[in-house]
Design a protein around this motif. Structure first.
Motif, PDB file in Angstrom:
ATOM      1  N   GLN A   6      33.009 -33.082   1.778  1.00  0.00           N
ATOM      2  CA  GLN A   6      31.575 -33.159   1.989  1.00  0.00           C
ATOM      3  C   GLN A   6      30.851 -33.195   0.654  1.00  0.00           C
ATOM      4  O   GLN A   6      31.314 -32.614  -0.325  1.00  0.00           O
ATOM      5  N   ILE A   8      27.531 -31.783  -0.749  1.00  0.00           N
ATOM      6  CA  ILE A   8      26.521 -30.781  -0.401  1.00  0.00           C
ATOM      7  C   ILE A   8      25.391 -30.831  -1.424  1.00  0.00           C
ATOM      8  O   ILE A   8      25.631 -30.853  -2.634  1.00  0.00           O
ATOM      9  N   THR A  59      14.705 -29.564   7.159  1.00  0.00           N
ATOM     10  CA  THR A  59      15.722 -28.633   6.690  1.00  0.00           C
ATOM     11  C   THR A  59      15.635 -28.480   5.177  1.00  0.00           C
ATOM     12  O   THR A  59      15.363 -29.433   4.470  1.00  0.00           O
ATOM     13  N   LYS A  60      15.900 -27.294   4.692  1.00  0.00           N
ATOM     14  CA  LYS A  60      15.947 -27.052   3.247  1.00  0.00           C
ATOM     15  C   LYS A  60      17.404 -26.865   2.831  1.00  0.00           C
ATOM     16  O   LYS A  60      18.217 -26.389   3.605  1.00  0.00           O
ATOM     17  N   PRO A  61      17.743 -27.273   1.585  1.00  0.00           N
ATOM     18  CA  PRO A  61      19.122 -27.109   1.115  1.00  0.00           C
ATOM     19  C   PRO A  61      19.520 -25.647   1.090  1.00  0.00           C
ATOM     20  O   PRO A  61      18.653 -24.783   1.007  1.00  0.00           O
ATOM     21  N   PRO A  62      20.810 -25.383   1.147  1.00  0.00           N
ATOM     22  CA  PRO A  62      21.924 -26.323   1.044  1.00  0.00           C
ATOM     23  C   PRO A  62      22.255 -26.965   2.393  1.00  0.00           C
ATOM     24  O   PRO A  62      22.138 -26.321   3.435  1.00  0.00           O
ATOM     25  N   PHE A  63      22.651 -28.243   2.347  1.00  0.00           N
ATOM     26  CA  PHE A  63      23.131 -28.941   3.519  1.00  0.00           C
ATOM     27  C   PHE A  63      24.006 -30.119   3.086  1.00  0.00           C
ATOM     28  O   PHE A  63      24.006 -30.513   1.926  1.00  0.00           O
ATOM     29  N   VAL A  64      24.755 -30.659   4.039  1.00  0.00           N
ATOM     30  CA  VAL A  64      25.673 -31.768   3.783  1.00  0.00           C
ATOM     31  C   VAL A  64      24.907 -33.069   3.795  1.00  0.00           C
ATOM     32  O   VAL A  64      24.118 -33.333   4.711  1.00  0.00           O
TER      33      VAL A  64
END
Length: 71
Positions: A6, A8, A59-64
């Motif tokens: 992934q 990220i 959405t706020k990080p962290p995310f893929v």
């Protein structure tokens, strides 16, 4: 154990905020299926998201990352 790779996004900003990571594949639950992604890419949409400029992102990080994929 099967693994997936992934990209990220740790925080909005420059490319240095992207991190390559590995994790185990999730198991499909009831009434779900799991597909094998053959290829993915980071597109202009991902660039806009990385900079924090995508207007529809809630959405706020962290995310893929990975808006575009083929399976």
């Amino acid at each position: 154990m099967d693994e997936q790779r992934q990209v990220i996004l740790k925080e909005f900003g420059e490319g240095s905020q992207l991190q390559l990571a590995s994790s185990s594949l999730p198991q499909a639950g009831e009434n779900q299926l799991r597909i094998k992604v053959e290829a993915s890419s980071l597109t202009r949409t991902d660039l806009t998201i990385r900079k924090g400029l995508y207007p529809l992102l809630k959405t706020k990080p962290p995310f893929v990352m990975g808006y575009d994929w083929v399976g």
